[in-house]
Design a protein around this motif. Sequence first.
Motif, short mmCIF file in Angstrom:
data_model
loop_
_atom_site.label_atom_id
_atom_site.label_comp_id
_atom_site.label_asym_id
_atom_site.label_seq_id
_atom_site.Cartn_x
_atom_site.Cartn_y
_atom_site.Cartn_z
N GLY A 56 29.36 11.70 6.87
CA GLY A 56 29.73 11.15 7.99
C GLY A 56 31.08 10.75 8.95
N LYS A 57 32.36 11.41 7.80
CA LYS A 57 33.64 11.51 8.40
C LYS A 57 34.19 12.28 8.26
N ALA A 58 34.88 12.96 8.73
CA ALA A 58 35.82 14.39 8.71
C ALA A 58 37.26 13.95 7.95
N TYR A 59 37.33 14.65 7.54
CA TYR A 59 39.44 14.05 7.15
C TYR A 59 40.22 14.29 7.58
N ASP A 60 40.42 12.90 7.32
CA ASP A 60 42.18 12.81 8.40
C ASP A 60 43.31 12.51 7.01
N PRO A 61 44.15 13.34 7.10
CA PRO A 61 45.44 12.94 6.13
C PRO A 61 45.90 11.35 6.58
N ASP A 62 46.01 10.85 7.44
CA ASP A 62 46.58 10.12 7.51
C ASP A 62 45.74 8.84 6.82
N MET A 63 44.14 8.96 6.63
CA MET A 63 42.72 7.91 5.93
C MET A 63 43.74 7.20 4.91
N LYS A 64 43.62 6.22 4.17
CA LYS A 64 43.52 5.52 3.51
C LYS A 64 42.36 5.39 2.68
N LEU A 65 42.74 6.46 0.99
CA LEU A 65 41.67 7.07 0.46
C LEU A 65 41.51 5.40 -0.17
N GLY A 66 42.38 4.81 -0.17
CA GLY A 66 41.50 3.33 -1.59
C GLY A 66 40.62 2.65 -0.21
N ASP A 67 40.84 2.78 0.62
CA ASP A 67 39.75 1.57 1.51
C ASP A 67 38.56 2.53 1.99
N GLN A 68 38.05 4.06 1.40
CA GLN A 68 36.97 4.87 1.44
C GLN A 68 35.82 4.45 0.49
#
Length: 68
Positions: A56-68
């Motif tokens: 349910g998520k699209a990749y975004d280079p600004d996403m905080k990977l540690g928060d996923q």
Amino acid sequence: MKLYRFLTGPDDSAFCHKVSLALSKGWQLHGSPSLSFNAATGLMHCGQAVTKEVEGKAYDPDMKLGDQ
């Protein structure tokens, strides 16, 4: 979507806690850990790749990977 992170740090308990926290959030180990010697500091450094499937998520280079 599969997310990828490469965790790094000095070879100490803090690094182990960093990997354990990622595992507790659903990340999975990917490949073998790596070790390298930093001659400038005289310390060993660790690295471990981890991956996680998220829906349910699209990749975004600004996403905080540690928060996923």
